[in-house]
Design a protein around this motif. Structure first.
Motif, short mmCIF file in Angstrom:
data_model
loop_
_atom_site.label_atom_id
_atom_site.label_comp_id
_atom_site.label_asym_id
_atom_site.label_seq_id
_atom_site.Cartn_x
_atom_site.Cartn_y
_atom_site.Cartn_z
N LYS A 99 9.15 -0.34 -8.92
CA LYS A 99 9.84 -0.12 -7.65
C LYS A 99 9.50 -1.24 -6.66
N TYR A 100 8.24 -1.65 -6.61
CA TYR A 100 7.85 -2.72 -5.71
C TYR A 100 8.60 -4.01 -6.03
N ILE A 101 8.69 -4.35 -7.30
CA ILE A 101 9.40 -5.59 -7.69
C ILE A 101 10.88 -5.48 -7.34
N THR A 102 11.50 -4.35 -7.64
CA THR A 102 12.94 -4.22 -7.36
C THR A 102 13.23 -4.13 -5.87
N ASP A 103 12.28 -3.60 -5.09
CA ASP A 103 12.49 -3.51 -3.64
C ASP A 103 12.32 -4.85 -2.93
N ARG A 104 11.75 -5.84 -3.60
CA ARG A 104 11.51 -7.13 -2.96
C ARG A 104 12.79 -7.92 -2.70
N GLY A 105 13.89 -7.51 -3.24
CA GLY A 105 15.14 -8.22 -3.01
C GLY A 105 16.31 -7.37 -3.41
N SER A 106 17.48 -7.82 -3.08
CA SER A 106 18.67 -7.06 -3.42
C SER A 106 19.27 -7.59 -4.70
N THR A 163 2.82 -12.65 -8.64
CA THR A 163 1.93 -13.24 -7.64
C THR A 163 0.56 -12.60 -7.71
N ASP A 164 -0.40 -13.20 -7.00
CA ASP A 164 -1.74 -12.62 -6.92
C ASP A 164 -1.68 -11.23 -6.30
N GLU A 165 -0.74 -11.03 -5.38
CA GLU A 165 -0.60 -9.73 -4.74
C GLU A 165 -0.33 -8.64 -5.77
N LEU A 166 0.58 -8.92 -6.72
CA LEU A 166 0.88 -7.93 -7.75
C LEU A 166 -0.32 -7.74 -8.67
N LYS A 167 -0.92 -8.82 -9.07
CA LYS A 167 -2.06 -8.73 -9.99
C LYS A 167 -3.22 -7.95 -9.36
N GLU A 168 -3.47 -8.17 -8.09
CA GLU A 168 -4.59 -7.50 -7.42
C GLU A 168 -4.32 -6.03 -7.15
N ASN A 169 -3.09 -5.69 -6.90
CA ASN A 169 -2.78 -4.32 -6.46
C ASN A 169 -2.38 -3.38 -7.59
N ILE A 189 -1.69 -10.56 -16.77
CA ILE A 189 -2.19 -9.19 -16.78
C ILE A 189 -2.66 -8.86 -15.37
N THR A 190 -2.33 -7.67 -14.91
CA THR A 190 -2.81 -7.24 -13.60
C THR A 190 -4.32 -7.03 -13.68
N ASP A 191 -4.97 -7.05 -12.54
CA ASP A 191 -6.43 -6.94 -12.49
C ASP A 191 -6.95 -5.63 -13.10
N SER A 192 -6.15 -4.58 -13.06
CA SER A 192 -6.57 -3.31 -13.66
C SER A 192 -6.58 -3.39 -15.18
N GLY A 193 -5.89 -4.41 -15.74
CA GLY A 193 -5.79 -4.54 -17.19
C GLY A 193 -4.75 -3.62 -17.80
N LYS A 194 -4.02 -2.89 -16.97
CA LYS A 194 -3.06 -1.91 -17.47
C LYS A 194 -1.66 -2.46 -17.68
N SER A 196 0.81 -1.22 0.00
CA SER A 196 0.00 0.00 0.00
C SER A 196 0.85 1.27 0.00
N THR A 197 2.15 1.17 0.27
CA THR A 197 3.00 2.35 0.29
C THR A 197 3.52 2.72 -1.11
N TYR A 198 3.20 1.91 -2.11
CA TYR A 198 3.68 2.15 -3.47
C TYR A 198 2.58 2.76 -4.33
N ASP A 199 2.98 3.67 -5.22
CA ASP A 199 2.02 4.25 -6.17
C ASP A 199 1.48 3.14 -7.06
N LYS A 200 0.24 3.26 -7.46
CA LYS A 200 -0.40 2.23 -8.28
C LYS A 200 -0.24 2.53 -9.76
N ASP A 201 0.96 2.95 -10.13
CA ASP A 201 1.27 3.22 -11.52
C ASP A 201 2.46 2.36 -11.94
N PHE A 202 2.94 2.56 -13.16
CA PHE A 202 4.05 1.77 -13.68
C PHE A 202 5.29 1.87 -12.80
#
Length: 168
Positions: free
Chosen positions: A53-60, A161-167, A137-142, A42-48
């Motif tokens: 950033k969320y994917i790259t922050d998940r690991g080093s 994951t479902d988390e990425l697709k849903e968010n 495809i993410t749930d937003s279709g974007k 929820s701390t990440y913007d819901k844009d590209f």
């Protein structure tokens, strides 16, 4: 002169190949990875940019590379290298998803063909004679998340994951 050029080319080839096989000292650190995986989506913007950033922050040790997204009719794109054998490509189809058109109608057609292929088969070909990529495809279709299933599928698949697709 030819021998000198051949020697320089051989040295350059050896150096470039050795860089491909050098272990990354920063990758797969358990404490860093655990902290990043616990990041609150929820701390990440819901844009590209927020998705990348969320994917790259998940690991080093992840590396973001720009790709030729415009050839697919996408608004933006990036390849995130997860390790030497795995990556995920993120394509932004926001303009096609929101109003069904982009500035270039041939690009809009290409984008729509890719979105349809992913919805129907979970795969698409970025180029006509190229390899087929597994995709979601993410749930937003974007956004389309794509990866080469023949290369470290299990590791890369964990990112999609479902988390990425849903968010997003």
């Amino acid at each position: 002169m030819k021998k000198i050029i051949a020697l320089i080319a051989a040295v350059a080839l050896v150096l470039s190949l050795s860089a491909c096989f050098m272990p990354n000292a920063n990758s797969n650190s358990e404490s860093t990875s655990d902290q990043a995986n616990a990041a609150d989506v929820s701390t990440y913007d819901k844009d590209f940019d927020g998705l990348v950033k969320y994917i790259t922050d998940r690991g080093s040790g992840y590396e973001k590379m720009d790709i030729y997204y415009d050839l697919l009719g996408a608004d933006n794109g990036a390849r995130v290298v997860l390790n030497k054998n795995a990556y995920v490509e993120i394509y932004d189809f926001s303009s096609v998803a929101s109003d069904g058109a982009t500035a270039d109608s041939s690009n809009a057609t290409k984008a729509q063909d890719i979105l349809n292929a992913v919805r129907e088969n979970g795969k698409f070909k970025p180029i006509e004679d190229g390899a087929e990529l597994t995709a979601a495809i993410t749930d937003s279709g974007k956004f389309v998340l794509a990866w080469d299933a023949s290369r470290s599928f299990d590791y890369t698949g964990k990112v999609v994951t479902d988390e990425l697709k849903e968010n997003w």
